[in-house]
Design a protein around this motif. Sequence first.
Motif, PDB file in Angstrom:
ATOM      1  N   LEU A 248     -45.238 -37.609  10.286  1.00  0.00           N
ATOM      2  CA  LEU A 248     -45.290 -37.904   9.216  1.00  0.00           C
ATOM      3  C   LEU A 248     -43.446 -37.143   8.706  1.00  0.00           C
ATOM      4  O   LEU A 248     -43.086 -38.400   8.154  1.00  0.00           O
ATOM      5  CB  LEU A 248     -45.817 -37.167   8.075  1.00  0.00           C
ATOM      6  CG  LEU A 248     -47.634 -37.432   8.210  1.00  0.00           C
ATOM      7  CD1 LEU A 248     -48.204 -36.606   7.468  1.00  0.00           C
ATOM      8  CD2 LEU A 248     -47.937 -39.191   7.273  1.00  0.00           C
ATOM      9  N   MET A 249     -42.805 -36.571   8.768  1.00  0.00           N
ATOM     10  CA  MET A 249     -41.714 -36.415   9.052  1.00  0.00           C
ATOM     11  C   MET A 249     -41.069 -37.049  10.061  1.00  0.00           C
ATOM     12  O   MET A 249     -40.017 -37.264   9.814  1.00  0.00           O
ATOM     13  CB  MET A 249     -40.789 -34.873   9.663  1.00  0.00           C
ATOM     14  CG  MET A 249     -39.284 -34.577   9.494  1.00  0.00           C
ATOM     15  SD  MET A 249     -39.660 -34.513   7.197  1.00  0.00           S
ATOM     16  CE  MET A 249     -39.902 -32.952   7.057  1.00  0.00           C
ATOM     17  N   GLU A 250     -41.189 -38.253  10.919  1.00  0.00           N
ATOM     18  CA  GLU A 250     -40.524 -39.276  11.270  1.00  0.00           C
ATOM     19  C   GLU A 250     -40.820 -40.352  10.492  1.00  0.00           C
ATOM     20  O   GLU A 250     -39.728 -41.274  11.059  1.00  0.00           O
ATOM     21  CB  GLU A 250     -40.912 -39.379  13.037  1.00  0.00           C
ATOM     22  CG  GLU A 250     -41.344 -38.008  13.796  1.00  0.00           C
ATOM     23  CD  GLU A 250     -39.857 -38.757  14.184  1.00  0.00           C
ATOM     24  OE1 GLU A 250     -39.708 -38.887  15.467  1.00  0.00           O
ATOM     25  OE2 GLU A 250     -39.722 -36.974  14.924  1.00  0.00           O
ATOM     26  N   VAL A 251     -42.398 -40.749  10.101  1.00  0.00           N
ATOM     27  CA  VAL A 251     -42.529 -41.741   9.429  1.00  0.00           C
ATOM     28  C   VAL A 251     -42.042 -42.137   8.206  1.00  0.00           C
ATOM     29  O   VAL A 251     -41.270 -43.034   7.961  1.00  0.00           O
ATOM     30  CB  VAL A 251     -44.186 -42.153   9.599  1.00  0.00           C
ATOM     31  CG1 VAL A 251     -44.752 -43.524   9.500  1.00  0.00           C
ATOM     32  CG2 VAL A 251     -44.028 -42.553  11.122  1.00  0.00           C
ATOM     33  N   VAL A 252     -42.318 -41.463   7.607  1.00  0.00           N
ATOM     34  CA  VAL A 252     -42.303 -41.032   6.177  1.00  0.00           C
ATOM     35  C   VAL A 252     -40.558 -41.516   5.896  1.00  0.00           C
ATOM     36  O   VAL A 252     -40.363 -42.382   5.182  1.00  0.00           O
ATOM     37  CB  VAL A 252     -42.531 -40.136   5.274  1.00  0.00           C
ATOM     38  CG1 VAL A 252     -42.203 -40.028   3.392  1.00  0.00           C
ATOM     39  CG2 VAL A 252     -43.913 -40.063   5.105  1.00  0.00           C
ATOM     40  N   PRO A 253     -39.627 -40.781   6.617  1.00  0.00           N
ATOM     41  CA  PRO A 253     -38.458 -41.076   6.085  1.00  0.00           C
ATOM     42  C   PRO A 253     -37.577 -42.363   6.768  1.00  0.00           C
ATOM     43  O   PRO A 253     -37.139 -43.287   5.489  1.00  0.00           O
ATOM     44  CB  PRO A 253     -37.565 -40.222   6.520  1.00  0.00           C
ATOM     45  CG  PRO A 253     -38.262 -38.842   7.308  1.00  0.00           C
ATOM     46  CD  PRO A 253     -39.541 -39.256   7.150  1.00  0.00           C
ATOM     47  N   GLU A 254     -38.458 -43.153   7.140  1.00  0.00           N
ATOM     48  CA  GLU A 254     -37.903 -44.766   7.581  1.00  0.00           C
ATOM     49  C   GLU A 254     -38.429 -45.156   6.560  1.00  0.00           C
ATOM     50  O   GLU A 254     -38.172 -46.664   6.564  1.00  0.00           O
ATOM     51  CB  GLU A 254     -39.114 -44.427   9.230  1.00  0.00           C
ATOM     52  CG  GLU A 254     -38.027 -43.764  10.302  1.00  0.00           C
ATOM     53  CD  GLU A 254     -36.844 -44.538  10.451  1.00  0.00           C
ATOM     54  OE1 GLU A 254     -36.625 -46.208  10.535  1.00  0.00           O
ATOM     55  OE2 GLU A 254     -36.495 -43.194  10.479  1.00  0.00           O
ATOM     56  N   ALA A 255     -39.835 -45.318   5.682  1.00  0.00           N
ATOM     57  CA  ALA A 255     -40.384 -46.133   4.964  1.00  0.00           C
ATOM     58  C   ALA A 255     -39.604 -46.843   3.901  1.00  0.00           C
ATOM     59  O   ALA A 255     -38.707 -46.088   3.126  1.00  0.00           O
ATOM     60  CB  ALA A 255     -41.403 -45.755   4.577  1.00  0.00           C
ATOM     61  N   ASP A 256     -39.860 -48.166   3.333  1.00  0.00           N
ATOM     62  CA  ASP A 256     -39.352 -48.105   2.025  1.00  0.00           C
ATOM     63  C   ASP A 256     -40.028 -47.775   0.818  1.00  0.00           C
ATOM     64  O   ASP A 256     -40.207 -48.081   0.045  1.00  0.00           O
ATOM     65  CB  ASP A 256     -38.526 -50.180   2.095  1.00  0.00           C
ATOM     66  CG  ASP A 256     -37.868 -50.154   3.096  1.00  0.00           C
ATOM     67  OD1 ASP A 256     -36.910 -49.601   2.841  1.00  0.00           O
ATOM     68  OD2 ASP A 256     -37.935 -50.584   3.733  1.00  0.00           O
ATOM     69  N   VAL A 257     -41.935 -48.667   1.275  1.00  0.00           N
ATOM     70  CA  VAL A 257     -42.219 -48.128   0.213  1.00  0.00           C
ATOM     71  C   VAL A 257     -43.543 -46.944   1.238  1.00  0.00           C
ATOM     72  O   VAL A 257     -43.949 -47.802   2.741  1.00  0.00           O
ATOM     73  CB  VAL A 257     -43.653 -49.103   0.182  1.00  0.00           C
ATOM     74  CG1 VAL A 257     -44.990 -48.770  -0.288  1.00  0.00           C
ATOM     75  CG2 VAL A 257     -42.328 -50.310  -0.356  1.00  0.00           C
ATOM     76  N   MET A 281     -36.041 -39.822   2.421  1.00  0.00           N
ATOM     77  CA  MET A 281     -36.389 -41.445   2.085  1.00  0.00           C
ATOM     78  C   MET A 281     -34.444 -42.165   1.469  1.00  0.00           C
ATOM     79  O   MET A 281     -34.570 -41.493   0.887  1.00  0.00           O
ATOM     80  CB  MET A 281     -37.185 -42.117   1.614  1.00  0.00           C
ATOM     81  CG  MET A 281     -38.657 -42.003   2.039  1.00  0.00           C
ATOM     82  SD  MET A 281     -39.999 -41.895   0.848  1.00  0.00           S
ATOM     83  CE  MET A 281     -40.383 -43.683   1.046  1.00  0.00           C
ATOM     84  N   ASP A 282     -34.764 -43.542   1.800  1.00  0.00           N
ATOM     85  CA  ASP A 282     -33.790 -44.251   0.906  1.00  0.00           C
ATOM     86  C   ASP A 282     -33.891 -44.320  -0.353  1.00  0.00           C
ATOM     87  O   ASP A 282     -35.131 -44.017  -0.706  1.00  0.00           O
ATOM     88  CB  ASP A 282     -33.237 -45.404   1.554  1.00  0.00           C
ATOM     89  CG  ASP A 282     -32.900 -45.692   3.099  1.00  0.00           C
ATOM     90  OD1 ASP A 282     -32.457 -44.837   3.733  1.00  0.00           O
ATOM     91  OD2 ASP A 282     -32.648 -46.343   3.435  1.00  0.00           O
ATOM     92  N   PRO A 283     -32.816 -43.713  -0.867  1.00  0.00           N
ATOM     93  CA  PRO A 283     -32.407 -43.868  -2.691  1.00  0.00           C
ATOM     94  C   PRO A 283     -33.626 -45.190  -3.178  1.00  0.00           C
ATOM     95  O   PRO A 283     -32.560 -46.199  -1.971  1.00  0.00           O
ATOM     96  CB  PRO A 283     -31.136 -43.879  -3.154  1.00  0.00           C
ATOM     97  CG  PRO A 283     -30.512 -43.851  -1.909  1.00  0.00           C
ATOM     98  CD  PRO A 283     -31.071 -43.863  -0.396  1.00  0.00           C
TER      99      PRO A 283
END
Lengths: 381, 381
Positions: A248-257, A281-283
């Motif tokens: 999840l530490m790989e996948v979640v920060p890449e997501a917009d939603v 995650m991106d702002p």
Amino acid sequence: MIIGVPGETAEGETRVALTPPVAGELVEDGHDVCVAEGAGEGADWKDDEYREAGCEVLEGRLDVFDRSDVVLHVRGLGADEEASTDRYSEGQVVVGLLGPYGLDGELKELADRNVSAFALELIPRISRAQSMDAVSSMDSVSGYRAITMAANSLPKMFPMEMTAAGTVQPAEVFVLGAGVAGLKAIATSERLGASTVANDVRPEVREEVESLGAEFVSVGDETEEMSDEEGYATEQEKSFEQKQKEMLMEVVPEADVVITTAAIPGRPAPQPITDEMIERMDPGSVVIDLAAESGGNCEPSRAGETVEHGGVEVRGPTNLPATIPQTASYLYSNNIKNMLDLLISDGEMDIDTGDEILDSTLLTHDGEVRAPHREDQGEDE
Amino acid sequence: MIIGVPGETAEGETRVALTPPVAGELVEDGHDVCVAEGAGEGADWKDDEYREAGCEVLEGRLDVFDRSDVVLHVRGLGADEEASTDRYSEGQVVVGLLGPYGLDGELKELADRNVSAFALELIPRISRAQSMDAVSSMDSVSGYRAITMAANSLPKMFPMEMTAAGTVQPAEVFVLGAGVAGLKAIATSERLGASTVANDVRPEVREEVESLGAEFVSVGDETEEMSDEEGYATEQEKSFEQKQKEMLMEVVPEADVVITTAAIPGRPAPQPITDEMIERMDPGSVVIDLAAESGGNCEPSRAGETVEHGGVEVRGPTNLPATIPQTASYLYSNNIKNMLDLLISDGEMDIDTGDEILDSTLLTHDGEVRAPHREDQGEDE
């Protein structure tokens, strides 16, 4: 038989247990249907529409309780006080999403009044029961709404666009948990053109996720034992949880939603998504935690609130079906009607506790507390 | 050349005229780019991201005006007071959606200061200009958002669903006006699975509407003269309007969602959708009037407000692109960059008034008011 709809009392509850068209079907089947004034208002059904369908509209909701053989609810025991049983009388049948995991002393009280109470949360996941499975029909509505809510908040468009002013990359959506709500979120996200990734602890749902056009990411360590005999996810071991967090530490920060849907009936939700993952995650990104009511899958989420965490909007809606009351009431009414068809034969109530569906959902009957969900959970209750 | 982004002052404006990546491209082209502190905040771009792209971040936005050869805006003349020209100095170039139809005395003032002001609203609809056509790119964002907004408000789901609890009929969406915003609304509505119907006074758009999967309804009386040489719809005769109202009286009450996009640049919007049509819609239905700012296509709509009319939610959003600031700023920045590429050769400003694009958009130049949009409108100004 007199079937009654007293209307809902929970705050923000807009659904109604019977829509006029379904109420009309019951009238045609020979039943009397009484409905409290304004019961359908939240779903835009007027009292006159119930009257036209052959129902009686009663001024007071307590009159509905007094008059009815069967009392239908969307949510809870439906009296004025939380989970109050005072309104029920000898021999009544009550059907609804009664919140069985939260009931305790009330079950004894219902049994003492010889009430037969059916909790739709406990419908078994067998094919014959699908048409009565209100949890699935409501989860499906929630999964859809989670995406329209996210799409309406995200500062990006969902679909990829090739325009004269450049190519817009699709939004990246991650869905945790591929049950009914998760699968509908995935399908809706794909419909809107986002790039969708999903994870579930049950490896057997991979194919279903992929058939919707999404990518399945796995921890690489799942086993078939991670779902119980009904296909619900079960609680997991520590070592697996560690590996899941790394993924999840790989996948979640890449997501917009991020849409999280991992709830375990009657238990606190697992919380694999940490503050730190969301901070990365991106702002402007959006998290919708559909498990917020049972504690949330994400550390920062709060039930019924929208919080800002590290520039990310984290929403914890607790009753999304109530935000689409027309569709949700339509589906729920059909679930109720199918359940009543099983309960009633030749116009008479006929509760066959040998029927798997009735046996699984019947909380109290014949003066006894049955509480089948407690058996499910074994000795740790 | 020094290119400046003073940031936006209009209330609710979240877009920025240059994103850091596009600003970086201009820096690579050899320009200096200065940006006011916080200019990108609304679109989640940080000052540090501008610095990393090679821009100078200035504390005061007036310093940006003072310093720049070219001033870039999203909307309006960008000074503190409405349409104020005080900030501009001799020989400056200003590019943006300057709202030319609302400018009057300001044009004289800009000309007196020898400012060259380009209004992107006036980009001609020729293929070479598409990459600079900010009206189209923003309309596309608006059309998408209109549908996600409607989907998030409607008490029904958009897609048809075949479930164990019955078949959910798709929502019925009607789109008035099949320009860029209308076509994107139609495409997004179809993506989400609604049943979509559209009308436009220009019969030649039928094919495009149908290719998106929607149904085209016509008044049956349209002619090719209903669009001008640039493909914009023109004002219509009375008898046609009557027939159109009859058609709309059939179509609008059937719809769950109505999206109206019929605006005529610089003119009050036509208002073919009456109070009565909306009153005949089902309660809970949603109307989104994208022409609200210029008076609205629907009688009850009010610019910037959500009103309830006969049980229907009527919204009159005035700046939907600002609700998707990341995508909108990305597209807008690319439009601006493409326009600058046309304006600048060998690092120097080179305004060729013989170029159709520049000629069409240049409001003031060489000390004179040109106002090409006034010529378009002929003698009734």
